[in-house]
Each structure stands twice: as C-alpha cells, then as structure tokens.
Design a protein around this motif. Structure first.
Motif, PDB file in Angstrom:
ATOM      1  N   VAL A 104       0.713  -1.236   0.117  1.00  0.00           N
ATOM      2  CA  VAL A 104       0.033   0.210   0.227  1.00  0.00           C
ATOM      3  C   VAL A 104       0.697   1.199  -0.007  1.00  0.00           C
ATOM      4  O   VAL A 104       0.500   2.030  -1.155  1.00  0.00           O
ATOM      5  N   LEU A 105       2.006   1.686   0.786  1.00  0.00           N
ATOM      6  CA  LEU A 105       2.942   2.543   1.214  1.00  0.00           C
ATOM      7  C   LEU A 105       3.521   2.855  -0.191  1.00  0.00           C
ATOM      8  O   LEU A 105       3.353   3.621  -1.053  1.00  0.00           O
ATOM      9  N   PRO A 106       4.352   1.780  -0.096  1.00  0.00           N
ATOM     10  CA  PRO A 106       4.876   2.261  -2.489  1.00  0.00           C
ATOM     11  C   PRO A 106       4.463   2.600  -3.089  1.00  0.00           C
ATOM     12  O   PRO A 106       3.916   3.452  -4.212  1.00  0.00           O
ATOM     13  N   TYR A 107       3.177   2.430  -3.466  1.00  0.00           N
ATOM     14  CA  TYR A 107       1.760   2.516  -4.473  1.00  0.00           C
ATOM     15  C   TYR A 107       1.478   4.165  -3.481  1.00  0.00           C
ATOM     16  O   TYR A 107       1.199   4.725  -4.878  1.00  0.00           O
ATOM     17  N   PHE A 108       0.985   4.263  -2.431  1.00  0.00           N
ATOM     18  CA  PHE A 108       0.277   5.570  -2.148  1.00  0.00           C
ATOM     19  C   PHE A 108       1.399   6.317  -2.858  1.00  0.00           C
ATOM     20  O   PHE A 108       1.580   7.284  -3.404  1.00  0.00           O
TER      21      PHE A 108
ATOM     22  N   VAL B  64       1.830   7.255  -6.320  1.00  0.00           N
ATOM     23  CA  VAL B  64       0.652   7.880  -6.830  1.00  0.00           C
ATOM     24  C   VAL B  64       1.183   9.526  -6.450  1.00  0.00           C
ATOM     25  O   VAL B  64       0.790   9.703  -7.211  1.00  0.00           O
ATOM     26  N   GLU B  65       1.440   9.425  -5.212  1.00  0.00           N
ATOM     27  CA  GLU B  65       2.323  10.628  -4.953  1.00  0.00           C
ATOM     28  C   GLU B  65       3.349  11.841  -6.207  1.00  0.00           C
ATOM     29  O   GLU B  65       2.685  12.651  -6.477  1.00  0.00           O
TER      30      GLU B  65
ATOM     31  N   ASP C 220       6.270  23.060  -7.997  1.00  0.00           N
ATOM     32  CA  ASP C 220       5.405  21.955  -8.086  1.00  0.00           C
ATOM     33  C   ASP C 220       4.534  21.607  -7.187  1.00  0.00           C
ATOM     34  O   ASP C 220       3.885  22.655  -6.336  1.00  0.00           O
ATOM     35  N   HIS C 221       3.487  21.283  -8.176  1.00  0.00           N
ATOM     36  CA  HIS C 221       2.259  21.334  -8.468  1.00  0.00           C
ATOM     37  C   HIS C 221       1.543  20.134  -8.985  1.00  0.00           C
ATOM     38  O   HIS C 221       1.846  19.441  -9.663  1.00  0.00           O
ATOM     39  N   TYR C 222       0.370  20.030  -8.572  1.00  0.00           N
ATOM     40  CA  TYR C 222      -0.684  18.225  -8.905  1.00  0.00           C
ATOM     41  C   TYR C 222      -0.764  19.580 -10.454  1.00  0.00           C
ATOM     42  O   TYR C 222      -1.398  20.069 -10.985  1.00  0.00           O
TER      43      TYR C 222
ATOM     44  N   ALA D  89       3.459   3.531 -14.972  1.00  0.00           N
ATOM     45  CA  ALA D  89       3.437   2.055 -14.566  1.00  0.00           C
ATOM     46  C   ALA D  89       1.640   2.029 -13.857  1.00  0.00           C
ATOM     47  O   ALA D  89       0.922   0.661 -14.128  1.00  0.00           O
ATOM     48  N   PHE D  90       1.057   3.288 -13.412  1.00  0.00           N
ATOM     49  CA  PHE D  90      -0.978   3.104 -12.725  1.00  0.00           C
ATOM     50  C   PHE D  90      -1.334   3.082 -14.395  1.00  0.00           C
ATOM     51  O   PHE D  90      -2.649   2.385 -14.804  1.00  0.00           O
TER      52      PHE D  90
END
Length: 302
Positions: free
Chosen positions: A29-33, A36-37, A54-56, A275-276
């Motif tokens: 879970v944590l590596p995926y999060f 994602v970030e 730095d922005h989304y 990857a996602f």
C-alpha cells in the motif's frame, strides 16, 4: 474469520492478522501511495520540490497520448510501444489458451491418474529453475547459430538460419513458455470437476467432438479460462526479463520504457504515471474477462 479464531484462539489470530496487515501496508500500500504522489507532480530537481513549480498535474498521464494522430495512423514512440505490448500480451494469452486447453482436457479427462501425475510433474520440474536462467536457455536455443536453426536446417524446413531474436518471435516464444503453467493449472482445475457422464451423454446423443467441447466442456471451464487469461495477460504485460533478454530495440516492451524513465532518465513522476496506466489497463482486462465469460469473483476464487 470466525474459523481462524476458533482454531488458533484470539491472541494468535490477532497476531497473524496484525503481521499480514503490517506486511501489506509496508510492502504494497505505502509504495503505491508514494508512486501515486509522484505521478501527479512534474519532474523537478530536489531544490525545486515544494516550490512554486511543484504542483499537482495530469501532464504525466497525458504525455503517453500526446501526439497521437488516429487520422493519419501516426503514434509517438511510447504509445507505439504501449500498443505493441498490449497486442503482444493478448497474443501470448491466446497462444497459451490454444496450447493448454487440449493438454488440460487430456490430463483431466483422458489420462489415467498415474499418467496425469507423471505428466504434471514433467511440466512443473523446468519451472523449479530461476526465470532468468530459463530465459537465457531460450536465448541460446533461438540464437542465429543455435540448436533450433541447426535442427530446422537439417530437416530441410529452412534454407538459411532465422534471426529469431531480431523481431517479436523470440519474445512471444519465451513468454508463451514462461506463462504456460499459469494457464494450464486453472484450466485443469476447472475441467477436473466436470462430470464425465455429461460428456458421455452428449456423445451418446450423437454430438460431434467439437460440439461436445463447445456446448459442454468449455461452458463448464469458463472460470478456469477466465483465471488463466487474466493471469497470463497480466504477467505478460508486466514482464520485464523476457523482452529485455529475448527482444530487440524494435520490439521494446512497455515495462522497458517504464524502467528507462525511472532509472535512466531519472523521471520518476512520468515512470509512475506510466506504471499506473499499465496497472489500469490490467484491471480493465480483468473486468473484461469477468464480463466476457460471465463469471464473478466467487467463480474465479474456486
């Protein structure tokens, strides 16, 4: 869950569940999060992270499709590799199904139990060897001066050696071999539960062999076919070792592109987004197989 508490007691069950939860959170879970970030940020230097740049953004996800021209059938390199990977994974899945279905039916309904056990052992033994070593063995077999070309030339099938490793043939052969068992065992498990009397009844009623398989055997084996297709497609689409060793620059796999963005270009946000995208496509394929074969999660779990 209640069975676990009854068998092992409250303390031991909670300890096991806590260990599994920690493992899943820390290793999955944590590596995926984190990925994602990364995928929703631009590729910045360490100094620029957290600053005004730095922005989304969805730029990393859109990068794969930028420059796609369906009208003139013109695609950028990364998207072309993505399409090749999807086509190759689908073809490997189809070949594995064609090869494994008759073998699984023979093992489940024709062969004696002793012969079935022996043949299954023969199939499994090569897979005790590391995947990299098995892939290197195919590299030797498919080499320009390798045993395969020598045998084919001696039999008069070919006049000159074939460069198996310069196109997609080597990758398809290597992947089909690597993932055969992931199609074989779900099919075998599904066919083993088929009542032989149904086959005999259809034969007694005059049904030809192809109709017996189409109307009796294949409908019963749908969960096994679905599971096998899902496992082979996902493993083939996400494979890195086989295309890296048996492929060529012209047969680059999407996982190799992801690897290059991560570790060669040091562009972790773009690599994470790619990857996602691959993960999303695999999930879509799973849902498609479930709908196509009209099976649910409970059917697949069997």
């Amino acid at each position: 869950m209640s069975e676990l508490f009854r068998r092992y007691g409250t303390g031991m069950t909670l300890t096991m569940l806590a260990g599994v939860a920690v493992w899943v959170l820390a290793m999955v879970v944590l590596p995926y999060f984190v990925m994602v970030e990364y995928s929703f940020h631009p590729n910045l230097t360490v100094v620029e992270m957290g600053g005004p740049k730095d922005h989304y953004t969805l730029e990393n996800y859109a990068a794969l499709f930028r420059g796609v021209d369906l009208l003139h059938w013109d695609f950028p390199d990364d998207f072309r590799v993505f399409l090749r990977t999807m086509w190759g994974a689908s073809l490997v899945t189809f070949i594995c199904l064609l090869v494994c279905y008759p073998v699984a039916f023979y093992l489940a309904k024709v062969a004696t139990p002793e012969r079935t056990a022996f043949l299954l052992l023969i199939l499994v033994i090569p897979f005790w060897i590391n995947e990299i070593l098995r892939t290197f063995s195919w590299y030797i077999l498919l080499a320009y001066s390798g045993p395969l070309n020598i045998v084919l030339k001696a039999l008069g099938i070919i006049d000159a050696p074939v460069r198996w490793l310069s196109g997609s043939a080597g990758v398809l052969i290597g992947m089909t071999y690597a993932f055969l068992l992931f199609m074989m065992f779900p099919l075998y498990n599904a066919l083993e539960t088929l009542d032989r009397n149904q086959i005999e009844a259809a034969r007694d009623l005059g049904a030809p062999t192809w109709r017996i398989h189409w109307r009796v055997v294949i409908p019963h084996a749908k969960p096994g076919i679905a599971v096998g297709c899902i496992m082979v497609f996902v493993l083939a689409a996400s494979s890195y070792v086989v295309p890296a060793l048996l492929g060529s620059p012209g047969t680059r796999w999407f996982t190799e592109t992801i690897y290059s963005w991560f570790f060669e270009a040091q562009n972790w946000p773009l690599g994470s987004a790619y990857a996602f995208i691959l993960l999303g496509l695999c999930v879509a394929f799973i849902l498609l197989m479930m709908r196509l074969f009209r099976v649910g999660l409970t059917d697949i779990a069997k």
